[in-house]
Design an enzyme around this catalytic site. Structure first.
Site, mmCIF file in Angstrom:
data_model
loop_
_atom_site.group_PDB
_atom_site.id
_atom_site.type_symbol
_atom_site.label_atom_id
_atom_site.label_comp_id
_atom_site.label_asym_id
_atom_site.label_seq_id
_atom_site.Cartn_x
_atom_site.Cartn_y
_atom_site.Cartn_z
ATOM 1 N N TYR A 136 0.869 -1.184 0.000
ATOM 2 C CA TYR A 136 0.000 0.000 0.000
ATOM 3 C C TYR A 136 0.901 1.227 0.000
ATOM 4 O O TYR A 136 1.524 1.557 1.005
ATOM 5 C CB TYR A 136 -0.895 -0.050 1.241
ATOM 6 C CG TYR A 136 -1.955 1.024 1.350
ATOM 7 C CD1 TYR A 136 -2.113 2.024 0.405
ATOM 8 C CD2 TYR A 136 -2.824 1.016 2.432
ATOM 9 C CE1 TYR A 136 -3.093 2.986 0.526
ATOM 10 C CE2 TYR A 136 -3.807 1.975 2.566
ATOM 11 C CZ TYR A 136 -3.946 2.959 1.623
ATOM 12 O OH TYR A 136 -4.914 3.919 1.757
ATOM 13 N N LYS A 164 -0.984 -1.082 -4.171
ATOM 14 C CA LYS A 164 -2.153 -0.219 -4.081
ATOM 15 C C LYS A 164 -1.631 1.193 -4.292
ATOM 16 O O LYS A 164 -1.028 1.796 -3.404
ATOM 17 C CB LYS A 164 -2.853 -0.350 -2.726
ATOM 18 C CG LYS A 164 -4.111 0.515 -2.620
ATOM 19 C CD LYS A 164 -4.778 0.355 -1.256
ATOM 20 C CE LYS A 164 -5.958 1.306 -1.122
ATOM 21 N NZ LYS A 164 -6.582 1.246 0.215
ATOM 22 N N VAL A 206 -8.919 -0.827 -5.565
ATOM 23 C CA VAL A 206 -9.264 -1.034 -4.163
ATOM 24 C C VAL A 206 -10.099 0.173 -3.762
ATOM 25 O O VAL A 206 -9.584 1.286 -3.623
ATOM 26 C CB VAL A 206 -8.022 -1.175 -3.269
ATOM 27 C CG1 VAL A 206 -8.436 -1.326 -1.799
ATOM 28 C CG2 VAL A 206 -7.189 -2.374 -3.705
#
Length: 304
Positions: A136, A164, A206
């Site tokens: 992330y 992400k 996401v």
């Protein structure tokens, strides 16, 4: 369960009862609607899932309950946001034991680690688990950026498979594709840049507002994938005022309030968060109610 890093993966909210316990029935109600809409995975315990307030046993309960409930329909990932490498390795092992399909991982929390420390942190966790990992990358909120040079080193680990992408720099999608091709899958993580990122080559999304509007979110993904850009754009333009509720310090409260008004959630948050009140609540409610009143009729996006 193997993960295909593509499609829409909700970063789901964590549901709480009025007495501040996990509300598993309300949680499953939302998960069912997500599955019915055609999402491609579930991400537990992220920022939107109030990760920083969850106890270890609650994360494990969420993982086990979700894995059992989805019953192999989609992969289930749990977020790792730990202060120490030791804690992150332990969290990864618990996730593996509890049946998670993969991990979403933030850099170390609280301590602003240097580049080599971040590389070592991710490397040590990757070496400790068989689970695939999505890093992330959100320097705006978490103050550490995982650069292309750092990914060059990290991708020596086969199970570091996706990012992400939340840098807010849309051109970073192209940079990643130029440097790594399909070796590093890209899941866009900023709702207000989602369609733009997908059109630039991101593999999936996401998502946040999907928690309240799953059909619209999946429709945008499927339409653009099928080349129906104008149809995707029409939904996205309707959606944008709602999507902006995600890029806000009170995204949890905003999105939970939206879930209430679409009938698939509760407004309970865990202290120190409080439900929205006063003018701020009225402002967010206006956006939500206007969005619901003008909600588009969706095409048959599941059969494109």
């Amino acid at each position: 369960m193997a993960i295909e890093w593509k499609g829409v993966m909700p970063a789901v909210t964590t549901k709480f009862t009025d007495t501040d316990e996990l509300d598993i029935p309300a949680f499953k109600t939302n998960i069912k609607v997500q599955l019915d809409a055609g999402v491609h995975g579930i991400v537990l315990g992220g920022t939107l899932g109030e990760a920083s307030t969850l106890e270890d046993h609650e994360k494990r309960t969420l993982t086990k309950e979700t894995v059992a409930y989805v019953d192999g329909k989609v992969p289930v990932m749990i977020n790792i946001a730990e202060q120490s490498t030791k804690g992150a390795i332990a969290a990864a092992q618990k996730a593996e034991d509890d049946g998670a399909s993969g991990l979403m991982m933030l850099p170390p929390m609280r301590y602003k680690a240097g580049d080599q420390e971040v590389i070592q942190y991710f490397s040590d966790v990757a070496s400790s688990t068989k689970l695939p990992i999505m890093i992330y990358n959100n320097p705006v909120d978490y103050k550490i950026e995982v650069s292309l040079a750092m990914f060059e080193v990290l991708l020596k680990h086969d199970n570091i498979q996706a990012v992400k992408e939340s840098t807010r720099d849309i051109s970073n999608v192209t940079r990643i594709k130029i440097n790594f091709g399909d070796r590093l899958k890209i899941m866009t993580g900023v709702d207000t840049l989602a369609l733009e990122s997908l059109l630039m080559g991101a593999d999936g999304w996401v998502a946040g507002l999907v928690c309240a509007f799953p059909g619209e979110t999946v429709a945008i993904y499927e339409l653009q994938k099928a080349g129906k850009i104008q149809e995707a754009l029409a939904i996205y333009r309707w959606f944008l005022p709602l999507l902006e509720l995600d890029i806000n310090p009170k995204l949890v409260q905003n999105i939970k309030l939206a879930e209430v008004h679409t009938g698939i959630g509760t407004e309970n948050v865990r202290a120190p968060r409080l439900p929205l009140f006063g003018e701020e609540r009225e402002h967010v409610l206006k956006i939500i109610t206007e969005g619901i009143a003008t909600r588009p009729t969706l095409p048959n996006y599941k059969n494109l």
